[in-house]
Design a protein around this motif. Sequence first.
Motif, PDB file in Angstrom:
ATOM      1  N   GLU A 168     126.612  66.065  62.565  1.00 37.69           N
ATOM      2  CA  GLU A 168     127.160  67.197  61.836  1.00 37.69           C
ATOM      3  C   GLU A 168     128.507  67.069  61.445  1.00 37.69           C
ATOM      4  OE1 GLU A 168     126.795  71.820  62.787  1.00 37.69           O
ATOM      5  OE2 GLU A 168     125.816  70.641  64.143  1.00 37.69           O
ATOM      6  N   TYR A 169     129.332  66.513  62.788  1.00 34.39           N
ATOM      7  CA  TYR A 169     130.792  66.415  62.605  1.00 34.39           C
ATOM      8  C   TYR A 169     131.017  65.381  61.495  1.00 34.39           C
ATOM      9  CZ  TYR A 169     135.587  65.979  63.417  1.00 34.39           C
ATOM     10  OH  TYR A 169     136.963  65.948  63.304  1.00 34.39           O
ATOM     11  N   ARG A 170     130.445  64.286  61.513  1.00 33.35           N
ATOM     12  CA  ARG A 170     130.534  63.179  60.761  1.00 33.35           C
ATOM     13  C   ARG A 170     130.402  63.608  59.231  1.00 33.35           C
ATOM     14  NH1 ARG A 170     133.319  58.964  59.429  1.00 33.35           N
ATOM     15  NH2 ARG A 170     133.421  58.400  61.517  1.00 33.35           N
TER      16      ARG A 170
ATOM     17  N   THR B  85     140.910  61.683  62.558  1.00 34.24           N
ATOM     18  CA  THR B  85     141.243  61.049  63.856  1.00 34.24           C
ATOM     19  C   THR B  85     140.123  61.678  65.089  1.00 34.24           C
ATOM     20  OG1 THR B  85     142.835  62.608  64.751  1.00 34.24           O
ATOM     21  CG2 THR B  85     143.626  60.876  63.545  1.00 34.24           C
ATOM     22  N   TYR B  86     139.568  62.817  65.040  1.00 33.89           N
ATOM     23  CA  TYR B  86     138.751  63.068  65.941  1.00 33.89           C
ATOM     24  C   TYR B  86     137.521  62.523  65.737  1.00 33.89           C
ATOM     25  CZ  TYR B  86     141.710  66.386  68.731  1.00 33.89           C
ATOM     26  OH  TYR B  86     142.549  66.814  69.427  1.00 33.89           O
ATOM     27  N   ALA B  87     137.054  62.216  64.390  1.00 36.20           N
ATOM     28  CA  ALA B  87     135.592  61.567  64.230  1.00 36.20           C
ATOM     29  C   ALA B  87     135.970  60.091  64.694  1.00 36.20           C
ATOM     30  CB  ALA B  87     135.531  61.510  62.717  1.00 36.20           C
TER      31      ALA B  87
ATOM     32  N   ASP C 186     145.171  79.018  63.849  1.00 40.53           N
ATOM     33  CA  ASP C 186     146.097  78.555  62.569  1.00 40.53           C
ATOM     34  C   ASP C 186     145.306  77.613  61.821  1.00 40.53           C
ATOM     35  OD1 ASP C 186     148.345  79.660  63.406  1.00 40.53           O
ATOM     36  OD2 ASP C 186     149.439  77.955  64.519  1.00 40.53           O
ATOM     37  N   PHE C 187     144.503  76.672  62.459  1.00 36.51           N
ATOM     38  CA  PHE C 187     143.610  75.877  61.446  1.00 36.51           C
ATOM     39  C   PHE C 187     142.807  76.469  60.513  1.00 36.51           C
ATOM     40  CE2 PHE C 187     140.722  72.703  60.389  1.00 36.51           C
ATOM     41  CZ  PHE C 187     141.502  71.401  60.181  1.00 36.51           C
ATOM     42  N   SER C 188     141.989  77.420  60.965  1.00 37.23           N
ATOM     43  CA  SER C 188     140.842  78.259  60.343  1.00 37.23           C
ATOM     44  C   SER C 188     141.537  78.903  59.210  1.00 37.23           C
ATOM     45  CB  SER C 188     140.120  79.145  61.375  1.00 37.23           C
ATOM     46  OG  SER C 188     139.289  79.715  60.550  1.00 37.23           O
TER      47      SER C 188
ATOM     48  N   TYR D  82     152.002  64.611  64.661  1.00 31.04           N
ATOM     49  CA  TYR D  82     151.660  65.705  65.526  1.00 31.04           C
ATOM     50  C   TYR D  82     150.497  65.385  66.208  1.00 31.04           C
ATOM     51  CZ  TYR D  82     155.291  68.653  63.834  1.00 31.04           C
ATOM     52  OH  TYR D  82     156.470  69.430  63.380  1.00 31.04           O
ATOM     53  N   GLU D  83     149.172  64.669  65.864  1.00 34.69           N
ATOM     54  CA  GLU D  83     147.985  64.718  66.624  1.00 34.69           C
ATOM     55  C   GLU D  83     148.245  63.915  67.893  1.00 34.69           C
ATOM     56  OE1 GLU D  83     144.923  65.489  66.463  1.00 34.69           O
ATOM     57  OE2 GLU D  83     145.181  66.732  64.778  1.00 34.69           O
ATOM     58  N   TRP D  84     149.375  62.912  67.543  1.00 37.49           N
ATOM     59  CA  TRP D  84     149.655  62.488  68.796  1.00 37.49           C
ATOM     60  C   TRP D  84     150.257  63.117  69.954  1.00 37.49           C
ATOM     61  CZ3 TRP D  84     154.848  60.524  69.946  1.00 37.49           C
ATOM     62  CH2 TRP D  84     154.652  59.643  71.286  1.00 37.49           C
TER      63      TRP D  84
ATOM     64  N   VAL E  43     130.240  66.062  70.540  1.00 37.81           N
ATOM     65  CA  VAL E  43     130.285  67.062  69.169  1.00 37.81           C
ATOM     66  C   VAL E  43     131.023  66.212  68.079  1.00 37.81           C
ATOM     67  CG1 VAL E  43     132.023  68.721  68.390  1.00 37.81           C
ATOM     68  CG2 VAL E  43     130.506  69.156  70.352  1.00 37.81           C
ATOM     69  N   TYR E  44     132.143  65.217  68.714  1.00 41.63           N
ATOM     70  CA  TYR E  44     132.932  64.474  67.769  1.00 41.63           C
ATOM     71  C   TYR E  44     132.317  63.386  67.236  1.00 41.63           C
ATOM     72  CZ  TYR E  44     136.343  68.033  68.409  1.00 41.63           C
ATOM     73  OH  TYR E  44     136.920  69.315  68.455  1.00 41.63           O
ATOM     74  N   SER E  45     131.028  62.874  67.913  1.00 43.14           N
ATOM     75  CA  SER E  45     130.603  61.656  67.381  1.00 43.14           C
ATOM     76  C   SER E  45     129.294  62.088  66.733  1.00 43.14           C
ATOM     77  CB  SER E  45     130.091  60.604  68.722  1.00 43.14           C
ATOM     78  OG  SER E  45     129.458  61.594  69.526  1.00 43.14           O
TER      79      SER E  45
HETATM   80  C1  LIG Z   1     144.717  69.251  68.110  1.00 47.33           C
HETATM   81  C2  LIG Z   1     143.512  69.105  67.190  1.00 47.33           C
HETATM   82  N1  LIG Z   1     143.429  68.167  66.330  1.00 47.33           N
HETATM   83  C3  LIG Z   1     142.032  68.005  65.740  1.00 47.33           C
HETATM   84  C4  LIG Z   1     141.070  68.664  66.068  1.00 47.33           C
HETATM   85  C5  LIG Z   1     139.748  68.707  65.798  1.00 47.33           C
HETATM   86  N2  LIG Z   1     139.287  69.710  64.740  1.00 47.33           N
HETATM   87  C6  LIG Z   1     139.730  70.795  64.862  1.00 47.33           C
HETATM   88  S1  LIG Z   1     139.428  72.171  63.595  1.00 47.33           S
HETATM   89  C7  LIG Z   1     138.314  70.662  62.874  1.00 47.33           C
HETATM   90  C8  LIG Z   1     137.789  71.150  61.751  1.00 47.33           C
HETATM   91  C9  LIG Z   1     136.030  71.176  61.982  1.00 47.33           C
HETATM   92  O1  LIG Z   1     135.599  72.028  62.968  1.00 47.33           O
HETATM   93  C10 LIG Z   1     138.612  69.671  63.529  1.00 47.33           C
HETATM   94  C11 LIG Z   1     138.065  68.352  63.403  1.00 47.33           C
HETATM   95  C12 LIG Z   1     141.051  69.476  67.244  1.00 47.33           C
HETATM   96  N3  LIG Z   1     140.329  70.194  67.713  1.00 47.33           N
HETATM   97  N4  LIG Z   1     142.458  69.734  67.869  1.00 47.33           N
END
Ligand SMILES: Cc1ncc(C[n+]2csc(CCO)c2C)c(N)n1
Length: 221
Positions: free
Chosen positions: A167-169, A137-139, A49-51, A204-206, A162-164
Amino acid sequence: MQFASLRERAEKDWQRIRQHPMVVAIGQGTLERSVFRTFIQQDALYLQDFSRVLARLASLAPDIAAARLLLAHADTVFQVEGELHQSAARDLGILEGQLGRGPKGLITKAYGDHMVRQVMQGAFLPALAAVLPCYWTYAEIGTELYGLGLPEDKLLRDWILVYSGDEYRRAVDEIVSLFDRLAGASGKDEDAQVEEVFDWSMIYEWLFWEQAYNGQQFFVN
Ligand SMILES: Cc1ncc(C[n+]2csc(CCO)c2C)c(N)n1
Protein backbone atom coordinates in the motif's frame (compact mmCIF):
# COMPACT_ATOMS: atom_id res chain seq x y z
CA MET A 1 13.47 16.94 -15.16
CA GLN A 2 12.66 13.46 -13.89
CA PHE A 3 12.71 11.97 -10.40
CA ALA A 4 15.64 9.75 -11.42
CA SER A 5 17.92 12.78 -11.68
CA LEU A 6 16.87 13.98 -8.21
CA ARG A 7 17.47 10.48 -6.90
CA GLU A 8 20.94 10.52 -8.39
CA ARG A 9 21.96 13.84 -6.91
CA ALA A 10 20.66 12.73 -3.50
CA GLU A 11 22.97 9.71 -3.27
CA LYS A 12 25.23 11.16 -0.58
CA ASP A 13 22.32 12.32 1.56
CA TRP A 14 20.60 8.98 1.11
CA GLN A 15 23.68 7.05 2.26
CA ARG A 16 23.93 9.02 5.47
CA ILE A 17 20.22 8.44 6.17
CA ARG A 18 20.34 4.69 5.59
CA GLN A 19 23.44 4.42 7.78
CA HIS A 20 22.00 6.60 10.51
CA PRO A 21 22.37 4.78 13.86
CA MET A 22 18.65 5.22 14.54
CA VAL A 23 17.64 3.65 11.25
CA VAL A 24 20.10 0.81 11.85
CA ALA A 25 18.77 0.29 15.39
CA ILE A 26 15.16 0.07 14.14
CA GLY A 27 16.25 -2.69 11.77
CA GLN A 28 18.14 -4.54 14.48
CA GLY A 29 15.35 -4.14 16.99
CA THR A 30 17.70 -2.47 19.47
CA LEU A 31 16.30 1.05 19.50
CA GLU A 32 15.66 2.50 22.94
CA ARG A 33 12.04 3.15 23.73
CA SER A 34 12.66 6.71 24.84
CA VAL A 35 14.22 7.53 21.48
CA PHE A 36 11.30 6.01 19.61
CA ARG A 37 8.87 7.90 21.84
CA THR A 38 10.54 11.21 21.00
CA PHE A 39 10.45 10.30 17.34
CA ILE A 40 6.74 9.37 17.33
CA GLN A 41 5.81 12.53 19.23
CA GLN A 42 7.69 14.74 16.81
CA ASP A 43 6.48 12.77 13.82
CA ALA A 44 2.86 13.28 14.89
CA LEU A 45 3.50 17.03 14.93
CA TYR A 46 5.25 16.83 11.58
CA LEU A 47 2.33 14.97 9.98
CA GLN A 48 -0.06 17.76 10.93
CA ASP A 49 1.97 20.13 8.77
CA PHE A 50 2.51 17.51 6.11
CA SER A 51 -1.16 16.76 5.58
CA ARG A 52 -2.03 20.46 5.27
CA VAL A 53 0.83 20.93 2.82
CA LEU A 54 -0.58 18.17 0.61
CA ALA A 55 -4.05 19.73 0.71
CA ARG A 56 -2.67 23.10 -0.35
CA LEU A 57 -0.53 21.43 -2.97
CA ALA A 58 -3.75 19.94 -4.39
CA SER A 59 -5.11 23.45 -4.83
CA LEU A 60 -2.00 24.39 -6.83
CA ALA A 61 -2.18 21.33 -9.08
CA PRO A 62 -2.22 22.07 -12.82
CA ASP A 63 -4.95 19.50 -13.55
CA ILE A 64 -7.82 17.79 -11.79
CA ALA A 65 -6.27 14.31 -11.80
CA ALA A 66 -3.29 15.68 -9.88
CA ALA A 67 -5.51 17.62 -7.48
CA ARG A 68 -7.62 14.54 -6.68
CA LEU A 69 -4.56 12.39 -6.11
CA LEU A 70 -3.01 14.90 -3.72
CA LEU A 71 -6.24 15.37 -1.80
CA ALA A 72 -6.56 11.62 -1.39
CA HIS A 73 -2.98 11.51 -0.12
CA ALA A 74 -3.62 14.34 2.33
CA ASP A 75 -6.35 12.20 3.87
CA THR A 76 -4.32 8.97 3.75
CA VAL A 77 -1.58 10.50 5.91
CA PHE A 78 -3.91 10.27 8.87
CA GLN A 79 -5.35 6.88 8.01
CA VAL A 80 -2.07 5.04 7.51
CA GLU A 81 0.38 6.90 9.69
CA GLY A 82 -2.27 7.92 12.18
CA GLU A 83 -3.06 4.27 12.93
CA LEU A 84 0.60 3.41 13.23
CA HIS A 85 1.17 6.35 15.54
CA GLN A 86 -1.88 5.61 17.70
CA SER A 87 -0.85 2.03 18.36
CA ALA A 88 2.79 3.02 18.88
CA ALA A 89 1.66 5.71 21.33
CA ARG A 90 -0.26 3.13 23.36
CA ASP A 91 2.80 0.89 23.55
CA LEU A 92 5.08 3.79 24.41
CA GLY A 93 2.93 5.05 27.25
CA ILE A 94 1.95 8.27 25.51
CA LEU A 95 -1.34 9.21 27.13
CA GLU A 96 -4.57 9.41 25.16
CA GLY A 97 -4.89 12.88 23.67
CA GLN A 98 -1.21 13.67 24.17
CA LEU A 99 -0.07 12.44 20.77
CA GLY A 100 0.66 15.35 18.46
CA ARG A 101 0.72 17.79 21.34
CA GLY A 102 3.55 19.23 23.32
CA PRO A 103 6.73 21.03 22.39
CA LYS A 104 7.74 21.09 18.76
CA GLY A 105 11.41 20.39 18.20
CA LEU A 106 13.44 22.88 16.24
CA ILE A 107 13.92 20.49 13.33
CA THR A 108 10.24 19.54 13.29
CA LYS A 109 9.42 23.21 13.00
CA ALA A 110 12.10 24.01 10.45
CA TYR A 111 11.15 21.07 8.21
CA GLY A 112 7.44 21.89 8.44
CA ASP A 113 8.10 25.57 7.72
CA HIS A 114 10.26 24.65 4.75
CA MET A 115 7.38 22.70 3.17
CA VAL A 116 4.77 25.28 4.11
CA ARG A 117 6.87 28.05 2.58
CA GLN A 118 6.94 26.26 -0.75
CA VAL A 119 3.18 25.78 -0.97
CA MET A 120 2.62 29.37 0.15
CA GLN A 121 4.91 30.63 -2.63
CA GLY A 122 2.59 28.92 -5.04
CA ALA A 123 4.91 27.25 -7.55
CA PHE A 124 3.63 23.70 -7.93
CA LEU A 125 6.76 21.73 -8.87
CA PRO A 126 9.11 23.05 -6.18
CA ALA A 127 6.34 22.47 -3.62
CA LEU A 128 5.93 18.89 -4.82
CA ALA A 129 9.71 18.47 -4.66
CA ALA A 130 9.58 19.43 -0.97
CA VAL A 131 7.51 16.33 -0.08
CA LEU A 132 9.32 13.83 -2.31
CA PRO A 133 12.11 12.90 0.15
CA CYS A 134 9.54 12.13 2.80
CA TYR A 135 7.80 9.56 0.60
CA TRP A 136 10.84 8.20 -1.09
CA THR A 137 13.30 7.79 1.81
CA TYR A 138 10.76 5.97 4.01
CA ALA A 139 9.97 3.51 1.21
CA GLU A 140 13.68 2.82 0.75
CA ILE A 141 14.23 2.43 4.48
CA GLY A 142 11.20 0.16 4.84
CA THR A 143 12.25 -2.09 1.98
CA GLU A 144 15.86 -2.26 3.12
CA LEU A 145 15.02 -3.08 6.75
CA TYR A 146 12.42 -5.65 5.70
CA GLY A 147 15.08 -7.33 3.59
CA LEU A 148 17.31 -7.70 6.66
CA GLY A 149 14.61 -9.68 8.49
CA LEU A 150 12.03 -8.34 10.91
CA PRO A 151 13.03 -7.59 14.53
CA GLU A 152 11.16 -9.19 17.41
CA ASP A 153 10.07 -5.92 18.99
CA LYS A 154 6.48 -5.55 17.76
CA LEU A 155 6.60 -1.78 17.70
CA LEU A 156 9.60 -1.65 15.39
CA ARG A 157 8.32 -4.58 13.38
CA ASP A 158 4.99 -2.85 12.70
CA TRP A 159 6.81 0.32 11.70
CA ILE A 160 8.89 -1.58 9.14
CA LEU A 161 5.82 -3.45 7.86
CA VAL A 162 3.96 -0.20 7.11
CA TYR A 163 6.82 1.32 5.13
CA SER A 164 7.72 -1.87 3.29
CA GLY A 165 4.10 -2.75 2.47
CA ASP A 166 2.44 -2.74 -0.95
CA GLU A 167 0.00 0.00 0.00
CA TYR A 168 2.78 2.37 0.93
CA ARG A 169 4.85 1.44 -2.12
CA ARG A 170 1.83 2.25 -4.31
CA ALA A 171 1.46 5.65 -2.65
CA VAL A 172 5.13 6.48 -3.30
CA ASP A 173 4.86 5.32 -6.94
CA GLU A 174 1.83 7.57 -7.44
CA ILE A 175 3.65 10.65 -6.17
CA VAL A 176 6.83 9.92 -8.11
CA SER A 177 4.82 9.27 -11.31
CA LEU A 178 2.95 12.51 -10.76
CA PHE A 179 6.24 14.36 -10.50
CA ASP A 180 7.60 12.71 -13.64
CA ARG A 181 4.45 13.53 -15.61
CA LEU A 182 4.29 17.18 -14.56
CA ALA A 183 8.02 17.94 -14.50
CA GLY A 184 8.57 16.51 -17.98
CA ALA A 185 8.64 19.89 -19.68
CA SER A 186 10.11 22.00 -16.89
CA GLY A 187 12.61 24.74 -17.71
CA LYS A 188 16.13 25.31 -16.42
CA ASP A 189 15.23 27.90 -13.81
CA GLU A 190 12.44 25.77 -12.42
CA ASP A 191 14.71 22.72 -12.31
CA ALA A 192 17.26 24.63 -10.25
CA GLN A 193 14.53 25.62 -7.81
CA VAL A 194 13.21 22.06 -7.62
CA GLU A 195 16.71 20.75 -6.88
CA GLU A 196 17.33 23.25 -4.13
CA VAL A 197 14.04 22.50 -2.38
CA PHE A 198 14.52 18.74 -2.75
CA ASP A 199 18.07 18.94 -1.35
CA TRP A 200 16.84 20.81 1.71
CA SER A 201 14.14 18.24 2.37
CA MET A 202 16.77 15.49 2.18
CA ILE A 203 18.84 17.36 4.76
CA TYR A 204 15.80 17.77 6.99
CA GLU A 205 15.01 14.06 6.73
CA TRP A 206 18.47 13.30 8.07
CA LEU A 207 18.16 15.97 10.77
CA PHE A 208 14.82 14.53 11.83
CA TRP A 209 16.55 11.25 12.69
CA GLU A 210 19.32 13.17 14.42
CA GLN A 211 16.83 15.12 16.46
CA ALA A 212 15.15 12.03 17.89
CA TYR A 213 18.34 10.00 18.32
CA ASN A 214 20.35 12.66 20.10
CA GLY A 215 17.49 13.88 22.24
CA GLN A 216 16.03 17.25 21.63
CA GLN A 217 17.98 20.16 22.89
CA PHE A 218 15.94 22.94 21.38
CA PHE A 219 12.28 23.56 21.87
CA VAL A 220 10.50 26.17 19.90
CA ASN A 221 7.33 26.42 21.93
C1 LIG B 1 9.99 13.00 9.19
C2 LIG B 1 9.18 12.06 8.39
N1 LIG B 1 9.46 11.93 7.09
C3 LIG B 1 8.74 11.08 6.35
C4 LIG B 1 7.72 10.34 6.91
C5 LIG B 1 6.92 9.39 6.08
N2 LIG B 1 5.66 9.97 5.70
C6 LIG B 1 5.00 10.86 6.40
S1 LIG B 1 3.54 11.33 5.67
C7 LIG B 1 3.82 10.38 4.38
C8 LIG B 1 2.87 10.30 3.26
C9 LIG B 1 2.06 9.04 3.21
O1 LIG B 1 1.40 8.76 4.36
C10 LIG B 1 5.02 9.70 4.56
C11 LIG B 1 5.57 8.81 3.61
C12 LIG B 1 7.45 10.51 8.26
N3 LIG B 1 6.47 9.82 8.87
N4 LIG B 1 8.20 11.37 8.98
